[in-house]
Design a protein around this motif. Structure first.
Motif, mmCIF file in Angstrom:
data_model
loop_
_atom_site.group_PDB
_atom_site.id
_atom_site.type_symbol
_atom_site.label_atom_id
_atom_site.label_comp_id
_atom_site.label_asym_id
_atom_site.label_seq_id
_atom_site.Cartn_x
_atom_site.Cartn_y
_atom_site.Cartn_z
ATOM 1 N N ALA A 27 76.681 29.570 38.271
ATOM 2 C CA ALA A 27 77.983 30.217 38.465
ATOM 3 C C ALA A 27 78.271 31.235 37.369
ATOM 4 C CB ALA A 27 79.088 29.167 38.493
ATOM 5 N N ASP A 28 78.781 32.389 37.781
ATOM 6 C CA ASP A 28 79.308 33.377 36.845
ATOM 7 C C ASP A 28 80.698 32.928 36.413
ATOM 8 O OD1 ASP A 28 79.671 35.675 35.356
ATOM 9 O OD2 ASP A 28 80.116 36.952 37.086
ATOM 10 N N MET A 29 81.111 33.352 35.214
ATOM 11 C CA MET A 29 82.453 33.038 34.726
ATOM 12 C C MET A 29 83.085 34.282 34.127
ATOM 13 S SD MET A 29 81.893 29.233 33.192
ATOM 14 C CE MET A 29 80.121 29.439 33.040
ATOM 15 N N PHE A 30 84.341 34.502 34.494
ATOM 16 C CA PHE A 30 85.103 35.672 34.068
ATOM 17 C C PHE A 30 86.472 35.152 33.635
ATOM 18 C CE2 PHE A 30 85.684 40.411 35.093
ATOM 19 C CZ PHE A 30 86.888 40.527 34.408
ATOM 20 N N ASP A 31 86.790 35.318 32.363
ATOM 21 C CA ASP A 31 88.057 34.835 31.803
ATOM 22 C C ASP A 31 89.088 35.957 31.911
ATOM 23 O OD1 ASP A 31 90.143 33.840 30.263
ATOM 24 O OD2 ASP A 31 88.839 33.057 28.689
ATOM 25 N N VAL A 32 90.136 35.746 32.698
ATOM 26 C CA VAL A 32 91.073 36.844 32.948
ATOM 27 C C VAL A 32 92.245 36.884 31.971
ATOM 28 C CG1 VAL A 32 90.477 36.886 35.398
ATOM 29 C CG2 VAL A 32 92.504 35.612 34.654
ATOM 30 N N HIS A 33 92.219 36.043 30.931
ATOM 31 C CA HIS A 33 93.381 36.014 30.029
ATOM 32 C C HIS A 33 92.944 35.486 28.665
ATOM 33 C CE1 HIS A 33 97.908 34.750 29.531
ATOM 34 N NE2 HIS A 33 97.347 34.958 28.344
#
Length: 381
Positions: A27-33
């Motif tokens: 899984a890719d992970m993208f932290d939006v905050h």
């Protein structure tokens, strides 16, 4: 002291291993905050620490902005310049948002930073003291729509109801994409009523209560949900664990988990169409033992006291620890919780021995990590 910290890190690794087990494969992970900088409350978001966290957890990208900085006047200019510099240093991994103060020429500052490479706008109505009826928000939303950049707005504690005002802004500026932070807990039910199912309105998961997230998932479609840590306030592995374990308990499948972790955020960052909202997922009741409900109650009460370093923090931790003494079918879970909380208690007892503010802050963050992991266990085990 070193032995106790080593034990805390050993316990953390137990949960890192659990995180690796439940993450969707590859899984890719993208932290939006997340934040970098120095807040007036003493919290510090450090670039090198953040890079290490992102690398260790496979977090590919993040939306990043400054804190409520001591040099925030005028217009967050100095802090926004640091944000742009951090983004340049990261080679594209950190996507910069310009933070605005509505009292200090927000449109000029937003335009300046967007022209310099910022790709979003951050608003904090509690810190900068405005509400959703403030007419100065209109040109900010108009600019976001014109420049096709998202607005991320604080939606957590410390606010009056925000849903009706935000819904009106979105209605009047349909080209503006809105991210409501902290699962919109400030006004969750009304936000769900106005915006659930509305494409272009998104939420992030950065709240510390697993019960909040369970309630959130059952009201907001998964296509509108994006994972966030709120670093440096949120830490790993707790931030990922709370989002994943509550989502799994709510009924998220592989597709929804991957979208929450990165899919929707990647689409937003890359200018691709956002997914069409479906229906919320999750039950409207929580099956939890009385014993674990008591543990969660005491830890929820202890957490705000910990951040303000109140002596009663330990009284509440002691209540949670003694609640774990009951021997029943939950013994394996409560033994894990008790171990975390006993380490947290002992770390707190050593706090007066630390003389520097940075060392004390690091210790408080480590204590919070133990308490937060215990609280996640109490609700999701």
């Amino acid at each position: 002291m070193a032995d106790l910290e080593a034990r805390a890190h050993e316990l953390t690794e137990r949960y890192e291993a659990e995180l690796r087990r439940i993450l969707p494969p590859g899984a890719d992970m993208f932290d939006v905050h997340l934040h970098l900088g120095n807040d007036i409350d003493g919290m510090v978001g450090d670039y090198d620490e953040l890079e290490a966290v992102m690398q260790a957890h496979g977090i590919s990208r993040a939306f990043m902005f400054c804190l409520d900085e001591p040099d925030r006047h005028p217009a967050f200019k100095a802090a926004n310049d640091r944000t742009l510099a951090y983004a340049a240093r990261s080679n594209g991994r950190l996507i910069p948002f310009v933070r605005l103060d509505l009292n200090e020429d927000p449109i000029a500052e937003a335009t300046r930073c967007l022209d310099a490479g910022a790709r979003g706008i951050k608003l904090h109505p509690r810190a900068q003291r405005f509400d959703m009826a403030d007419g100065r928000l209109e040109p900010v939303f108009a600019l976001a729509a014109e420049r096709r950049v998202p607005i991320l707005i604080h939606g957590g504690r410390g606010l009056p109801p925000i849903a009706e005002g935000l819904a009106g802004l979105v209605e009047r500026h349909p080209g503006a994409t809105l991210i409501i932070a902290h699962a919109g807990i400030a006004d969750m039910a009304e936000l769900a009523r106005y915006t659930a199912g509305r494409k272009g309105v998104l939420f992030d998961t950065s709240t510390w209560s697993p019960v909040d997230l369970l309630d959130f998932y059952r009201q907001i479609p998964p296509e509108q949900v994006m994972w966030a840590s709120d670093y440096p306030y949120g830490q790993q592995p707790g931030s990922l664990l709370i989002a994943l374990k509550t989502a799994i308990r709510a009924g998220y499948r592989d597709r929804e988990l991957r979208a929450m972790l990165a899919g929707t955020a990647n689409a937003l960052a890359d200018g691709e169409p956002l997914p069409e909202p479906s229906s919320p997922i999750g039950p409207d009741s929580l099956d939890q033992s009385i014993q674990l409900a008591r543990v969660h109650q005491y830890l929820s009460m202890a957490t705000p006291l910990l951040w303000t370093r109140q002596p009663d923090t330990m009284a509440l931790l002691t209540l949670a620890i003694t609640t774990c003494a009951e021997r029943n079918r939950h013994q394996e879970i409560t033994d894990r919780i008790r171990e975390l909380l006993e380490v947290a208690r002992d770390l707190w007892d050593e706090l007066p021995q630390l003389t520097s503010d940075p060392d004390r802050l690091d210790r408080v963050r480590l204590i919070f990590r133990m308490i937060h992991l215990a609280d996640i266990e109490s609700v999701t085990a």
